[in-house]
Motif scaffolding. Sequence first.
Motif, PDB file in Angstrom:
ATOM      1  N   ILE A 153      34.706  41.342  47.430  1.00  0.00           N
ATOM      2  CA  ILE A 153      35.731  40.417  46.937  1.00  0.00           C
ATOM      3  C   ILE A 153      37.017  40.650  47.714  1.00  0.00           C
ATOM      4  O   ILE A 153      37.439  41.798  47.907  1.00  0.00           O
ATOM      5  N   ASN A 154      37.638  39.544  48.112  1.00  0.00           N
ATOM      6  CA  ASN A 154      38.910  39.620  48.820  1.00  0.00           C
ATOM      7  C   ASN A 154      40.052  39.246  47.873  1.00  0.00           C
ATOM      8  O   ASN A 154      39.835  38.606  46.839  1.00  0.00           O
ATOM      9  N   PRO A 155      41.271  39.631  48.229  1.00  0.00           N
ATOM     10  CA  PRO A 155      42.420  39.226  47.411  1.00  0.00           C
ATOM     11  C   PRO A 155      42.425  37.713  47.199  1.00  0.00           C
ATOM     12  O   PRO A 155      42.034  36.953  48.091  1.00  0.00           O
ATOM     13  N   ASP A 156      42.851  37.292  46.027  1.00  0.00           N
ATOM     14  CA  ASP A 156      42.916  35.883  45.601  1.00  0.00           C
ATOM     15  C   ASP A 156      41.562  35.278  45.245  1.00  0.00           C
ATOM     16  O   ASP A 156      41.489  34.116  44.859  1.00  0.00           O
ATOM     17  N   ASP A 157      40.493  36.044  45.383  1.00  0.00           N
ATOM     18  CA  ASP A 157      39.178  35.525  44.994  1.00  0.00           C
ATOM     19  C   ASP A 157      39.050  35.484  43.475  1.00  0.00           C
ATOM     20  O   ASP A 157      39.744  36.216  42.752  1.00  0.00           O
ATOM     21  N   GLU A 158      38.112  34.643  43.036  1.00  0.00           N
ATOM     22  CA  GLU A 158      37.776  34.577  41.613  1.00  0.00           C
ATOM     23  C   GLU A 158      36.349  35.087  41.459  1.00  0.00           C
ATOM     24  O   GLU A 158      35.420  34.517  42.036  1.00  0.00           O
ATOM     25  N   VAL A 159      36.180  36.154  40.720  1.00  0.00           N
ATOM     26  CA  VAL A 159      34.833  36.700  40.493  1.00  0.00           C
ATOM     27  C   VAL A 159      34.470  36.478  39.030  1.00  0.00           C
ATOM     28  O   VAL A 159      35.313  36.646  38.143  1.00  0.00           O
ATOM     29  N   GLU A 177      32.453  37.279  24.976  1.00  0.00           N
ATOM     30  CA  GLU A 177      32.530  37.622  23.545  1.00  0.00           C
ATOM     31  C   GLU A 177      32.376  39.140  23.339  1.00  0.00           C
ATOM     32  O   GLU A 177      33.119  39.742  22.568  1.00  0.00           O
ATOM     33  N   ASP A 178      31.449  39.747  24.070  1.00  0.00           N
ATOM     34  CA  ASP A 178      31.223  41.190  23.916  1.00  0.00           C
ATOM     35  C   ASP A 178      32.444  42.006  24.349  1.00  0.00           C
ATOM     36  O   ASP A 178      32.774  43.019  23.739  1.00  0.00           O
ATOM     37  N   LEU A 179      33.097  41.555  25.446  1.00  0.00           N
ATOM     38  CA  LEU A 179      34.242  42.333  25.953  1.00  0.00           C
ATOM     39  C   LEU A 179      35.582  41.868  25.371  1.00  0.00           C
ATOM     40  O   LEU A 179      36.610  42.520  25.558  1.00  0.00           O
ATOM     41  N   GLY A 180      35.570  40.713  24.704  1.00  0.00           N
ATOM     42  CA  GLY A 180      36.772  40.267  23.983  1.00  0.00           C
ATOM     43  C   GLY A 180      37.825  39.573  24.824  1.00  0.00           C
ATOM     44  O   GLY A 180      38.970  39.456  24.397  1.00  0.00           O
ATOM     45  N   TRP A 181      37.477  39.102  26.010  1.00  0.00           N
ATOM     46  CA  TRP A 181      38.427  38.320  26.815  1.00  0.00           C
ATOM     47  C   TRP A 181      37.682  37.377  27.758  1.00  0.00           C
ATOM     48  O   TRP A 181      36.511  37.581  28.049  1.00  0.00           O
ATOM     49  N   ASN A 182      38.412  36.347  28.218  1.00  0.00           N
ATOM     50  CA  ASN A 182      37.789  35.339  29.090  1.00  0.00           C
ATOM     51  C   ASN A 182      38.185  35.490  30.554  1.00  0.00           C
ATOM     52  O   ASN A 182      37.375  35.265  31.442  1.00  0.00           O
ATOM     53  N   GLU A 183      39.437  35.794  30.779  1.00  0.00           N
ATOM     54  CA  GLU A 183      39.847  35.984  32.176  1.00  0.00           C
ATOM     55  C   GLU A 183      41.077  36.873  32.257  1.00  0.00           C
ATOM     56  O   GLU A 183      41.897  36.908  31.335  1.00  0.00           O
ATOM     57  N   LYS A 184      41.164  37.618  33.351  1.00  0.00           N
ATOM     58  CA  LYS A 184      42.367  38.405  33.606  1.00  0.00           C
ATOM     59  C   LYS A 184      42.504  38.658  35.107  1.00  0.00           C
ATOM     60  O   LYS A 184      41.540  38.499  35.871  1.00  0.00           O
ATOM     61  N   PHE A 185      43.711  39.011  35.505  1.00  0.00           N
ATOM     62  CA  PHE A 185      43.962  39.319  36.908  1.00  0.00           C
ATOM     63  C   PHE A 185      43.981  40.835  37.089  1.00  0.00           C
ATOM     64  O   PHE A 185      44.576  41.548  36.277  1.00  0.00           O
ATOM     65  N   LEU A 186      43.315  41.307  38.127  1.00  0.00           N
ATOM     66  CA  LEU A 186      43.296  42.739  38.414  1.00  0.00           C
ATOM     67  C   LEU A 186      43.863  42.970  39.812  1.00  0.00           C
ATOM     68  O   LEU A 186      43.685  42.144  40.707  1.00  0.00           O
ATOM     69  N   THR A 187      44.515  44.098  39.961  1.00  0.00           N
ATOM     70  CA  THR A 187      44.998  44.470  41.289  1.00  0.00           C
ATOM     71  C   THR A 187      43.944  45.343  41.956  1.00  0.00           C
ATOM     72  O   THR A 187      43.426  46.271  41.348  1.00  0.00           O
ATOM     73  N   ILE A 188      43.597  44.987  43.195  1.00  0.00           N
ATOM     74  CA  ILE A 188      42.595  45.800  43.884  1.00  0.00           C
ATOM     75  C   ILE A 188      43.267  46.748  44.876  1.00  0.00           C
ATOM     76  O   ILE A 188      44.317  46.446  45.441  1.00  0.00           O
ATOM     77  N   GLU A 189      42.629  47.859  45.040  1.00  0.00           N
ATOM     78  CA  GLU A 189      43.108  48.849  46.015  1.00  0.00           C
ATOM     79  C   GLU A 189      42.498  48.494  47.364  1.00  0.00           C
ATOM     80  O   GLU A 189      41.295  48.252  47.446  1.00  0.00           O
ATOM     81  N   LYS A 195      41.068  37.356  40.394  1.00  0.00           N
ATOM     82  CA  LYS A 195      40.901  36.811  39.048  1.00  0.00           C
ATOM     83  C   LYS A 195      39.476  37.136  38.589  1.00  0.00           C
ATOM     84  O   LYS A 195      38.511  36.869  39.319  1.00  0.00           O
ATOM     85  N   VAL A 196      39.363  37.699  37.412  1.00  0.00           N
ATOM     86  CA  VAL A 196      38.042  38.026  36.863  1.00  0.00           C
ATOM     87  C   VAL A 196      37.781  37.109  35.665  1.00  0.00           C
ATOM     88  O   VAL A 196      38.609  36.997  34.766  1.00  0.00           O
TER      89      VAL A 196
END
Lengths: 160, 83
Positions: free
Chosen positions: B68-74, B19-31, B10-11
Amino acid sequence: MRWHLCQCLPVDNLRIKFKILEETFNPYKEFELWEKVNKNSANSFFIGRVRPFDQFGNDLKKLEIVHYKGMTENYIKKYLMKISEKQDDLCIFLLHRIGFIYPNEPIILIAVSANHRGIANKYLQEILEFTKYKVPFWKKEWTFKGSSWVKKNTDLGFEL
Amino acid sequence: METEKSNKIKVVLLSSIAEDLGWNEKFLTIEGSQMQVFSVWNLINSNLPQDNIIVSINQEITDMDAMINPDDEVAFMPMFTGG
């Protein structure tokens, strides 16, 4: 204007109370209630209010404060517990606003009591600087022309 | 029954960065099993300068080199201006 008395959660023991508030509060009423339950003789308190102008000198319409829910509360709690362990007579009361706050409304109330004035004053100053530099809070200033994020804290006003 | 391991993180963005990037949070898949904070920053961003950015993993402040590990929040946030 709405005033309310906050229901703060004591942290572990009755020596620390803090709350992040979404509504305005009366710092004097809050302080009075808090002072009734702590028996120390030296009490210091600080009230920070919204200035009527922004960082560029324009008339301020309102101030917005945002926080990182969870992290902000945990950072305050851990810090207050740490300093209360250093000084076993210390009692601390901290209220901090988030949301929209209008000129002259209170942003923060810090009250510290101890057996001696030096300790109360020292930790009052330390807690205030901690909330400015070490806790996830951000201010955005709204004027009648638009809004801008505050880039840095105002100066202390004197050299430490 | 063995549960399938998540590879999502979770980012969270805060304040002016959100505000600059236009979003507050999103989930990303890591390789792979881990990802460096700096790589996430490069992935989501942007041309924002990296200076004076505070980063946290699971709500503890860290630095751009941390893993960062899977399921972490950064989270990425600007300098604090409270009090």
